[in-house]
Design an enzyme around this catalytic site. Structure first.
Site, PDB file in Angstrom:
ATOM      1  N   HIS A 137     -29.292  43.548  35.436  1.00  0.00           N
ATOM      2  CA  HIS A 137     -29.052  42.284  34.741  1.00  0.00           C
ATOM      3  C   HIS A 137     -30.383  41.682  34.324  1.00  0.00           C
ATOM      4  CE1 HIS A 137     -24.799  42.160  35.092  1.00  0.00           C
ATOM      5  NE2 HIS A 137     -24.844  42.344  36.393  1.00  0.00           N
ATOM      6  N   GLU A 502     -13.195  37.232  39.403  1.00  0.00           N
ATOM      7  CA  GLU A 502     -14.465  36.522  39.307  1.00  0.00           C
ATOM      8  C   GLU A 502     -14.381  35.019  39.073  1.00  0.00           C
ATOM      9  OE1 GLU A 502     -16.748  38.536  36.275  1.00  0.00           O
ATOM     10  OE2 GLU A 502     -14.939  39.282  35.341  1.00  0.00           O
ATOM     11  N   ASP A 539     -19.624  34.316  38.254  1.00  0.00           N
ATOM     12  CA  ASP A 539     -18.753  33.535  37.384  1.00  0.00           C
ATOM     13  C   ASP A 539     -17.930  32.518  38.154  1.00  0.00           C
ATOM     14  OD1 ASP A 539     -19.089  34.377  34.541  1.00  0.00           O
ATOM     15  OD2 ASP A 539     -18.763  36.338  35.427  1.00  0.00           O
ATOM     16  N   ARG A 709     -23.607  33.577  29.889  1.00  0.00           N
ATOM     17  CA  ARG A 709     -23.513  34.414  31.082  1.00  0.00           C
ATOM     18  C   ARG A 709     -24.057  33.667  32.298  1.00  0.00           C
ATOM     19  NH1 ARG A 709     -21.734  39.184  30.254  1.00  0.00           N
ATOM     20  NH2 ARG A 709     -21.803  40.114  28.211  1.00  0.00           N
TER      21      ARG A 709
END
Length: 876
Positions: A137, A502, A539, A709
């Site tokens: 990431h 999530e 999330d 994100r």
């Protein structure tokens, strides 16, 4: 002498050599300016208002020519300070100042003190299954070329700890100076975003530079610790810890991860494995010069005078032939694989085990237990595919495949069908013997991409692939759809398919989804008693705040454990953690021990994300310690599980979750000024210009915060030190229950419930890292006047929350009992503060004086972002 004296001495040494480099390259005047800024920052930290103002004035008055060198100096120093700290945790001098210097030995002593039976320990060790999943990431801001130099610098620090002769001491210090000079002359910011293949290569580099040696060393130490307790060590084929990767397989929201890329990464992974094992075999062939062998090995090599060497050299030749073929295969989309390649782990293990058994039979156990055993351990842990690859795809992409196909067949639109209709269609096709998709069907490019990915999975098999993860999964049909796509692609192994829950709603719905899934007869027969479920931390925290998300994650896991136990299915929970508190991060040992009882019975899968890979596994000694911490935590969680929470704890935790979620959403979702304030007070928009990772920062380029994100969301708030996602809502909830007179119950929960104690500990760490004065400076210089009240409100909330927590934990200092973490944060502040002030100045110019912004200014802004990320450590 302070327990941190050695750390400070190393930080001082590296800082001095960086200063010498700057003086030699840019002259005394630049170094003097940097030293002036550093001294002012140190005095300002000690509470001198005059120095604080002076520091801001000096940084604001820097010329265009001065800004970049100053930014680079402080950013480079933070990288060096991080390195010194990493080295300290594994050095002899650092043992006295770190928590759990010998985690496995300490655990085994604890188990004996608690009178845990030998049989139970033996079973838990035999069942130990930890899979660390490396992901790329976009938080790793340090380039691979600089990481290599930092690793070399660490080796110099280790050498300088030895009792060296003056000449050798000088030689090592000269090498250190060379490396720091090389780093200074290397651009710390990438010119372009890394591709998914570049990210995968960084994962291979971690294996090569540290884990390749760390894994067998860790298992050897675990063996040594177990023998006095159990009377024996681990089995030769034991793999207590394995590694997988998302790099090149995670296509959720990343249009650059295609089937072609996944194939390339799978082949590169094999290429690197062949290369590394061929090097091992070369060393072993030189070592094993003996001529005594058992009959089994003699039957293979004939009457060769050096039988071990002959066997290993012949096998190495085959491995190099395989590597050569892989080199060619990477140049072509399809290349016929010949039968003479070394492709399966059994082929790799056969000659190694033959040599091992022969040495034992010929009374050369001491030789067998040396380098040969290390290579055998690597063969079991890494195999010929090095890193198993996960595939991740969003559920809507699978729905789109069947939607397009059912419209082609003229039987309606799958996307419009209800859940029973979808399940009926999927189960009927799963039971069918015929292919699903006719040859003359021409799917759209997006659908073809999904089918091509399944084709790659089917071709590469169980040794190369681990789990198919479905993000945004909410119904049993989401899982069945993937099973059908894989079946039609011709998959020959039962690949685990893990739904990822999530958001807060997903986590709440997870038990019902899994319960319905396990009620399907076909599915129960197919999974053979094993189910994997992924829990999303990023999330859910972004959706509901860290407190509410943590309780939803805990509750979902607890319910899933109960459902799978009742169904007699072994559950493996896959934790999608990040490096930050706001994304489920924090010390791994405490996090594992705070999970619900029974949740570790099926092993542990967990992501290691972004820059945390380097902080945990960047040096061999560091990696070995990280593996030991993971192993000891999982064994402790299995053998000494935390208590089942009492009903009164649950009720209060539910109240805290509800109140905190409402308080969090009241700001993030419902405050009319929040989005413009966020964009003004943080460098969120500018982060998009930093070439951090291959994935776009937004799922929807035109969307607001909801489309951002979780990683850049957290990253942006760490840049201005408000750290908002990790604490917002939690303090408000604690204040409500304190007002209701529930302080004693909170104290009881903290004392007896590791889950709750860990939540408060994480808050404590966040409050120590947050800095309201720095956040206020961002507001003062960057935020429009109309939005300033919201910033003040948030800082007031932070102050009130911090004061309340200190009262609850009965302390006047944050992290007072965690001296190492406190020292680590304080050590960096002097060097991070100037970068914050400089970043504010640069953001001001970029936003309000764009005509004055040249390439040097743009680069300086990127350097401040990277430097602050290094200073904050777990930035994303």
């Amino acid at each position: 002498m302070s327990q941190y004296a050695a750390l400070r001495a190393n930080v001082g040494l590296l800082g001095t050599q960086l200063g010498d480099t700057i003086r030699n390259q840019l002259g005394d005047a630049v170094l003097e300016r940097i030293e002036q800024i550093r001294a002012l920052a140190k005095e300002a930290r000690q509470g001198t208002e005059l120095q604080d103002q002076q520091l801001k004035q000096v940084l604001a008055s820097l010329t265009d020519q001065e800004i970049l060198p100053v930014a680079r100096a402080f950013a480079q120093f933070l990288n060096l300070a991080n390195l010194a700290e990493q080295h300290h945790t594994i050095s002899k001098a650092g043992r006295a100042s770190i928590e759990k210097p010998e985690p496995v030995a300490e655990l085994l002593q604890l188990l004996q003190d608690k009178e845990i039976s030998k049989n139970r320990i033996e079973q838990a060790v035999a069942d130990l299954s930890i899979e660390l999943v490396l992901t790329a990431h976009p938080t790793e801001v340090t380039r691979r070329t600089l990481i290599h130099k930092l690793t070399e610098i660490a080796a110099c620090l280790a050498e300088l700890e030895q009792d060296l002769l003056p000449l050798q001491q000088q030689k090592t210090e000269n090498r250190l100076y060379q490396l720091i000079t090389q780093a200074w002359h290397t651009n710390e910011i990438r010119e372009q975003r890394p591709t998914p293949v570049d990210e995968a290569k960084s994962g291979f580099a971690v294996i090569e530079t540290s884990l390749w040696d760390a894994v067998p060393e860790f298992i050897r130490e675990l063996d040594t610790a177990l023998i006095p307790v159990l009377g024996h060590g681990l089995a030769l084929d034991a793999t207590p810890i394995r590694f997988s990767s998302w790099m090149g397989g995670d296509r959720d929201g990343n249009p650059f991860v295609t089937a072609k890329v996944t194939r390339q990464v799978l082949l590169l992974s094999r290429w690197k494995a062949a290369d590394l094992f061929s090097r091992d075999l070369d060393v072993l062939a030189n070592e094993l010069s003996m001529d005594q062998v058992n009959d089994a090995l003699r039957a293979v090599v004939g009457d060769a005078s050096e039988p071990y060497r002959k066997l290993l050299k012949d096998f190495r030749h085959k491995l190099l032939h395989t590597r050569d073929w892989l080199t060619e295969a990477l140049k072509h989309d399809r290349l016929q694989r010949p039968d003479d390649l070394i492709w399966h782990n059994e082929q790799l293990l056969e000659p190694l085990l033959l040599c091992y058994q022969s040495l034992l039979d010929c009374k050369m156990q001491v030789v067998a237990e040396g380098l040969l055993k290390d290579t055998i351990r690597r063969a079991y842990a890494f195999g010929l595919t090095l890193l198993k690859l996960d595939v991740r795809q969003e559920s809507g992409r699978h729905t789109a495949v069947f939607s397009e196909f059912t419209r082609y067949l003229g039987i309606g639109d799958y996307a419009d069908w209800d859940e029973p209709a979808r399940q009926a269609f999927l189960l009927n096709e799963l039971s069918s013997k015929r292919p699903l998709f006719p040859r003359n069907w021409q799917p759209s490019p997006d659908v073809k991409e999904v089918l091509d990915t399944c084709d790659i999975v089917a071709r590469h098999g169980a040794e190369a692939l681990s789990t198919y993860v479905i993000s945004m999964a909410g119904k049993p049909s989401d899982v069945l759809a993937v099973q059908l796509l894989l079946k039609d692609a011709g998959i020959s192994f039962p690949m685990p398919v893990a739904p990822l829950f999530e958001t807060l709603a997903d986590l709440t719905n997870a038990p019902e989804c899994i319960s319905k899934l396990l009620a399907i007869d076909w599915y129960r027969g197919y999974i053979n008693g094993r189910q994997e479920v992924m829990i999303g931390y990023s999330d859910s925290a972004k959706d509901a705040g860290a407190f509410a998300a943590a309780w939803a994650q805990y509750s979902a896991q607890e319910a899933l454990v109960a459902i799978c136990q009742q169904a007699k299915v072994q559950l493996t929970l896959f934790h999608g953690r990040g490096g930050t508190i706001g994304r489920g991060g924090g010390p791994a040992h405490a996090a594992i021990l705070s999970q619900p009882p029974g949740s570790l019975a099926g092993g542990l899968r967990v992501t290691e994300q972004g820059e945390m890979i380097r902080f945990k596994f960047g040096l061999t000694g560091l990696a070995k310690r990280s593996l030991a911490l993971y192993a000891s935590a999982v064994l402790e969680g299995v053998l000494l599980p935390p208590p089942v929470p009492e009903q009164s704890w649950r009720e209060l935790m539910q109240q805290l979750a509800t109140v905190s979620c409402e308080a969090y959403r009241a700001v993030v979702r419902h405050h009319p000024d929040f989005v413009p304030y966020f964009r003004a007070a943080t460098p969120e928009l500018e982060l998009g210009q930093l070439p951090l990772g291959s994935r776009p920062p937004k799922r929807n380029p035109n969307g607001g915060v909801e489309s951002l994100r979780a990683i850049p969301w957290i990253f942006a708030w760490s840049q201005n030190r408000l750290m908002l996602p990790a604490w917002l809502g939690a303090g408000s909830a604690l204040a409500v229950v304190v007002e209701q007179g529930k302080t004693e119950l909170l104290a009881q929960m903290r004392a007896k419930w590791p889950f709750f104690a860990t939540r408060l500990s994480m808050l404590e760490m966040v409050y120590l890292k947050a800095d309201a004065e720095i956040a206020a400076y961002y507001d003062e210089k960057l935020v429009p006047e109309a939005l300033l009240p919201l910033g003040q409100q948030l800082r007031d909330q932070l102050a009130a929350d911090t004061a309340l927590l200190l009262k609850l934990i009965q302390s006047d200092t944050l992290m007072a009992k965690e001296a190492w973490i406190r020292e680590s944060i304080m050590l960096r502040n002097t060097y991070v503060d100037p970068l914050h002030i400089l970043q504010v100045e640069l953001l001001n110019r970029v936003r309000h004086e764009p005509e004055t912004v040249n390439d040097s200014i743009k680069r300086a802004l990127m350097v401040t972002i990277a430097g602050i990320a290094a200073g904050m450590r777990n930035s994303g």
